[in-house]
Design a protein around this motif. Sequence first.
Motif, PDB file in Angstrom:
ATOM      1  N   ASN A   1      -0.994 -26.098  37.755  1.00 38.80           N
ATOM      2  CA  ASN A   1      -0.097 -26.506  36.670  1.00 38.80           C
ATOM      3  C   ASN A   1      -0.719 -27.479  35.674  1.00 38.80           C
ATOM      4  N   TYR A   2      -1.998 -27.755  35.793  1.00 38.58           N
ATOM      5  CA  TYR A   2      -2.660 -28.716  34.906  1.00 38.58           C
ATOM      6  C   TYR A   2      -2.472 -28.343  33.435  1.00 38.58           C
ATOM      7  N   ALA A   3      -2.692 -27.078  33.101  1.00 40.77           N
ATOM      8  CA  ALA A   3      -2.629 -26.646  31.698  1.00 40.77           C
ATOM      9  C   ALA A   3      -1.209 -26.548  31.167  1.00 40.77           C
TER      10      ALA A   3
ATOM     11  N   ASP B   1     -10.229 -19.584  35.401  1.00 39.57           N
ATOM     12  CA  ASP B   1      -8.868 -19.941  34.987  1.00 39.57           C
ATOM     13  C   ASP B   1      -8.924 -21.002  33.888  1.00 39.57           C
ATOM     14  N   VAL B   2      -9.746 -22.008  34.108  1.00 39.94           N
ATOM     15  CA  VAL B   2      -9.861 -23.122  33.171  1.00 39.94           C
ATOM     16  C   VAL B   2     -10.499 -22.664  31.866  1.00 39.94           C
TER      17      VAL B   2
ATOM     18  N   TYR C   1      -4.134 -20.093  32.986  1.00 37.03           N
ATOM     19  CA  TYR C   1      -4.115 -21.134  31.951  1.00 37.03           C
ATOM     20  C   TYR C   1      -3.774 -20.549  30.578  1.00 37.03           C
ATOM     21  N   ARG C   2      -4.141 -19.296  30.338  1.00 36.85           N
ATOM     22  CA  ARG C   2      -3.770 -18.666  29.055  1.00 36.85           C
ATOM     23  C   ARG C   2      -2.257 -18.621  28.909  1.00 36.85           C
TER      24      ARG C   2
ATOM     25  N   ILE D   1      -0.859 -22.048  28.102  1.00 35.27           N
ATOM     26  CA  ILE D   1      -1.072 -22.370  26.689  1.00 35.27           C
ATOM     27  C   ILE D   1      -0.064 -21.612  25.823  1.00 35.27           C
ATOM     28  N   LEU D   2       0.172 -20.339  26.133  1.00 32.55           N
ATOM     29  CA  LEU D   2       1.165 -19.560  25.381  1.00 32.55           C
ATOM     30  C   LEU D   2       2.559 -20.188  25.493  1.00 32.55           C
ATOM     31  N   ASN D   3       2.894 -20.684  26.680  1.00 30.13           N
ATOM     32  CA  ASN D   3       4.181 -21.358  26.863  1.00 30.13           C
ATOM     33  C   ASN D   3       4.269 -22.625  26.018  1.00 30.13           C
ATOM     34  N   LEU D   4       3.175 -23.357  25.919  1.00 31.40           N
ATOM     35  CA  LEU D   4       3.169 -24.553  25.068  1.00 31.40           C
ATOM     36  C   LEU D   4       3.332 -24.171  23.599  1.00 31.40           C
TER      37      LEU D   4
END
Length: 176
Positions: free
Chosen positions: A82-84, A122-123, A130-131, A134-137
Motif C-alpha cells: 500500500n505504499y504507493a 511493482d515499484v 503500483y500503477r 497511481i491511477l486511483n490517486l
Amino acid sequence: MENSEAGTRTDDTLGGEYQVFLSFRGLDTRRGFTNSLYHALVDAGIRVFIDDEALQAGERISGKLLRAIDLCKLYIPIFSKNYASSPWCLRELAKMVENTSKSKEDRKKVILPIFYDVKPDDVKLKTTLYRNAILNLKQKIEDQKKKFRSKDVETWQQALKEVDGTRGWELEKYSG
C-alpha cells in the motif's frame, strides 16, 4: 512518543542531524518490520527519524518532516503493498530522490530501498500494483477538486521509476 538517545520521533527537536529517515506505509509495516528495523538501528547507535502515529494520511507534509528528510544522509523507503496509495509516502520519496540527485560527493545522500511483500517491478510501475495505486490517486484529483495536483502525481511516478537504478533488498529472499 518514544525517545532514546539515538532514535527520534517527530515530537523531538530537530537540533541534531539525523542519519537515517525511514519511509513506510504504517498500515502495512509499522508494528512489525519497521518497528524492528527502527529499534535495531537505534540499538546500533544510529540516529533515526520515524514519523509518529499522529500523522494522518493525506495531510500536507509539515515543514518539520521535510526538514528531517533534508537532514538525513540515508533514506530507507520500505516499499509495501500500500505504499504507493499514500500521497504522503510518495511525497517523502519524491523529496528523497530530489535530495539524492542534488547531493554533493562530500555530503552524498543515499536511498536504500527495501521491498516488503512487493517486487522491484511493482515499484518501477511495470506491474498493476503500483500503477493502479497511481491511477486511483489521479482519480482522487478529479473527485476531490484537485486535492493533489497532476504535477504531484507525475513527480511521484518519476520518483518511483528513479528508484529503479538503486539496488535494494527483497525481503522474501531472506529467511528470518
